[in-house]
Scaffold this motif. Structure first.
Motif, PDB file in Angstrom:
ATOM      1  N   ASP A 325      -1.426  33.735 -25.441  1.00  0.00           N
ATOM      2  CA  ASP A 325      -0.696  35.006 -25.477  1.00  0.00           C
ATOM      3  C   ASP A 325      -0.382  35.502 -24.067  1.00  0.00           C
ATOM      4  O   ASP A 325       0.710  36.034 -23.815  1.00  0.00           O
ATOM      5  N   SER A 372       2.965  32.239 -33.351  1.00  0.00           N
ATOM      6  CA  SER A 372       3.576  33.086 -32.318  1.00  0.00           C
ATOM      7  C   SER A 372       3.627  34.532 -32.792  1.00  0.00           C
ATOM      8  O   SER A 372       3.446  34.823 -33.982  1.00  0.00           O
ATOM      9  N   LEU A 373       3.863  35.426 -31.858  1.00  0.00           N
ATOM     10  CA  LEU A 373       4.025  36.850 -32.151  1.00  0.00           C
ATOM     11  C   LEU A 373       5.502  37.222 -32.017  1.00  0.00           C
ATOM     12  O   LEU A 373       6.262  36.523 -31.325  1.00  0.00           O
ATOM     13  N   TRP A 376       7.038  37.091 -28.522  1.00  0.00           N
ATOM     14  CA  TRP A 376       7.012  35.851 -27.743  1.00  0.00           C
ATOM     15  C   TRP A 376       8.436  35.414 -27.400  1.00  0.00           C
ATOM     16  O   TRP A 376       9.362  35.594 -28.207  1.00  0.00           O
ATOM     17  N   ARG A 407      -4.289  41.006 -31.741  1.00  0.00           N
ATOM     18  CA  ARG A 407      -3.443  40.464 -30.692  1.00  0.00           C
ATOM     19  C   ARG A 407      -2.438  41.523 -30.261  1.00  0.00           C
ATOM     20  O   ARG A 407      -2.183  42.481 -31.001  1.00  0.00           O
ATOM     21  N   ALA A 409       0.487  43.901 -29.872  1.00  0.00           N
ATOM     22  CA  ALA A 409       1.635  44.232 -30.723  1.00  0.00           C
ATOM     23  C   ALA A 409       2.939  44.199 -29.930  1.00  0.00           C
ATOM     24  O   ALA A 409       4.012  43.956 -30.492  1.00  0.00           O
TER      25      ALA A 409
END
Length: 655
Positions: A325, A372-373, A376, A407, A409
């Protein structure tokens, strides 16, 4: 005075940075090395060994065609004997001389490993040139090409070279038995070579049915168990040692000691991954390439444990998640991370061809393993390594107690524990501000004297650049320049570095930096302010402000203290041309065929000169990779400061 590793002065300075526990451990290592000189036991007999850590069915079919094409092209170059290491093109890889350095023409001397003066380039040659082929990562590429194509030429070359290396490098003899990181990475390569060659009829005869291979694998692990990196040296090296030991003990678990080696390596990996990583996920060495190396090693180690059904502490996966991250957060629009601290082009596992983006590959693997977020960056490139690792690593299951891990935001801009801040503006403006500690542990081996430096890019192009690293051993003047204060975009007083060097991998006094203010919440204007105490009774404070509407970056340097000489440096990227007139520099460069420009208004109280490609002393250089350098423009302003004085620099992007 230049202090070189291995000199009496260097050893005294190095000793001063160790604690009692480390000193005691190193004394024990010395005694053990003397004992091992005369007693070299044979590896225990192994019968019925089988390799079971194979790739799941269908894994190779998941390799993207373009990544496979790049891999095969690279394998064909290697098969023809062509390779480039650290800026030196080599054509000697058909029949390698494992102890020869083509850069200097020297061969490392033979003898008991711990007697080899590997830091002395006059006696040994460039140790990086000698060590790199013996990491056997080019053989993992050839083995991967076999797995993808089934062409036995690749497998046969791998077997030929491994047998050659094993015959030429008896345990504890020669330069390849000196450094634990080399042994650890080599073991990891051997595990993947065996895995990727599994369909080849000669694989078992090369490894588990080969007494020479068994002896080498056992002695590598025995060495790593006996001589782990300790104390002030427990940086990325100890992670590589633990990862290689764990991989070999899981995949080659054929020896009476295998279970103990595996368990000890897993404990070491867990401890040192945590120790080497801030809670934010940034590597504590504050050297970005080592962040990449440690992340690669950690992912590869977890893959081996999962393939063997060995439980991995949840903290290991959590650290790797945070590291991934953090990497996603700090890269620019072209997926390039900061160029911070030392960089030596070191990789943990190589199965890809030239042209594969290292950082995109790591983010792709992170997506496959952790997910993934939404914030990303998009990864458009492909690679071979991601489907291979993803096939072995079990899905991430949270914190181990059934709870999902929290994780970010939103994309983090400030990593307080690491002192790393990224300011972003329209059009791909990216600015890294350095307000972090001076490296890791008491020696800060891979740190640079770069407190309060800035690094600025526009759409991935270095505008105000971090010049890089270039070299480690053998060229002390260049080593000193590339890690000096003058070699970074920051301010120098009285011609001295902010931190005091005791040798190429040793700092005896560390500047302390404090971040005073950060505000990235306003999309219109983002701000950063920090100061350091590296100049004793003078304090250097820097404020940086990025205004989105005007696409303007303002840097204000404040110096408080007695009268002193000052030099303020701004290093331009190699693609940037500068027309300096007085205290204004017009900057131009090209990106994707389009002309881009900016104006750099420099402090008028200083006298400004442009430097490019100077060698006596070095000034005006950019190192795109280890062992390589090219001329680039550096703007240096000189003057004096007395009492409290401010110097304002404004960088305005025009197109």
């Amino acid at each position: 005075m230049t202090v070189t590793p291995g000199s009496a002065g260097w050893y005294l300075r190095r000793l001063s940075r160790m604690g009692p526990r480390e000193v005691a451990g190193r004394v024990g290592d010395t005694v053990r090395r003397r004992r091992w000189r005369s007693v070299r036991p044979n590896a225990p007999g192994v019968s019925g060994a089988r390799f079971t850590a194979v790739l799941p069915a269908g894994t190779i079919a998941a390799v993207p065609p373009d990544a496979a094409k790049r891999l095969v092209a690279e394998a064909d170059r290697l098969l023809a004997g062509h390779v480039e290491y650290f800026g030196v093109r080599r054509d000697d890889l058909v029949e390698p001389d494992w102890c020869f350095d083509p850069k200097t023409g020297r061969r490392a001397p033979w003898g008991y490993a711990f007697d080899v003066p590997y830091r002395d380039e006059d006696a040994v040659g460039d140790i990086k040139q000698i060590w790199e082929p013996s990491r056997h990562q080019y053989l993992t590429v050839l083995a991967a090409a076999y797995a993808v194509t089934g062409d036995e030429r690749y497998a046969e070359r791998v077997a030929e070279h491994l047998r050659s290396w094993w015959a030429a490098n008896a345990p504890l003899r020669g330069v390849h038995w000196v450094s634990g990181i080399e042994l650890g990475i080599r073991l990891l390569s051997w595990v993947w070579i065996r895995r990727l060659l599994d369909g080849w009829p000669g694989a078992a005869a090369l490894f588990e049915d080969n007494p020479a291979a068994l002896e080498q694998i056992w002695h590598h692990q025995r060495w790593l168990a006996a001589f782990p990196s300790r104390g002030s040296s427990a940086n990325n090296h100890v992670v590589a040692e633990a990862a290689g030991q764990l991989a070999a003990a899981c995949a080659f678990g054929w020896f009476p000691e295998s279970a103990r080696w595996r368990d000890d390596a897993l404990r070491s990996l867990e401890r040192h991954l945590r120790g080497n990583t801030f809670l934010s996920g940034v590597n504590r060495e504050l050297a970005t390439e080592y962040h990449g190396l440690v992340l690669e090693l950690g992912l590869a180690a977890v893959a081996e444990a999962d393939a063997a059904g060995v439980p991995v502490p949840t903290t290991v996966r959590l650290v790797l998640l945070r590291m991934t991250d953090a990497l996603a957060a700090v890269v620019d629009d072209r997926l390039r991370p900061p160029r911070q601290g030392d960089a030596d082009d070191g990789h943990g596992l190589v199965v890809d061809g030239a042209g594969t983006d290292r950082w995109g590959s790591l983010l792709a693997t992170g997506d496959a393993v952790f997910g993934s977020l939404p914030w990303w960056p998009t990864v458009t490139g492909t690679d071979v390594r991601t489907p291979l690792l993803a096939a072995l690593v079990r899905p991430y299951g949270g914190d181990g107690a059934g709870r999902a891990v929290t994780r970010p935001a939103r994309r983090p801009a400030h990593f307080a524990d690491a002192g790393l801040t990224v300011l972003r503006g329209p059009g791909g403006i990216w600015c890294r501000c350095d307000g972090g500690p001076h490296g890791f542990l008491s020696i800060a081996a891979h740190a640079h004297a770069d407190a309060l430096s800035v690094e600025v890019r526009h759409d991935g192009v270095d505008v105000l650049a971090d010049p890089g690293t270039y070299c480690y051993h053998g060229q002390p003047v260049w080593r000193g320049y590339f890690r000096s204060t003058l070699g970074h975009n920051t301010l120098e007083l009285d011609g001295a570095d902010q931190s005091v060097s005791g040798g190429p991998f040793l700092w005896t006094r560390h500047a302390r930096t404090r971040v005073l203010a950060v505000d990235t919440s306003d999309e219109k204007v983002s701000r950063w302010c920090a100061e350091h105490d590296g100049y004793g009774d003078s304090v250097h404070r820097r404020r940086v402000e990025l205004t989105a509407a005007s696409r303007e970056l303002r840097v204000v340097d404040e110096v408080r203290g007695p009268r002193r000489s000052v030099r303020l440096a701004f290093h331009l990227g190699p693609a940037v041309a500068a027309d300096l007139a007085g205290s204004r520099a017009a900057l131009t460069w090209t990106r994707d065929g389009e002309e881009r420009s900016a104006v750099l208004d420099l402090p008028g109280a200083l006298s400004w000169r442009a430097h490019r490609g100077e060698t006596d002393p070095p000034l005006g250089w950019y190192s795109p990779g280890f062992g390589r350098k090219e001329p680039a423009t550096t703007l240096v302003g000189t003057g004096v400061t007395d009492g409290a004085q401010e110097f304002t620099t404004v960088l305005g992007f025009r197109g």
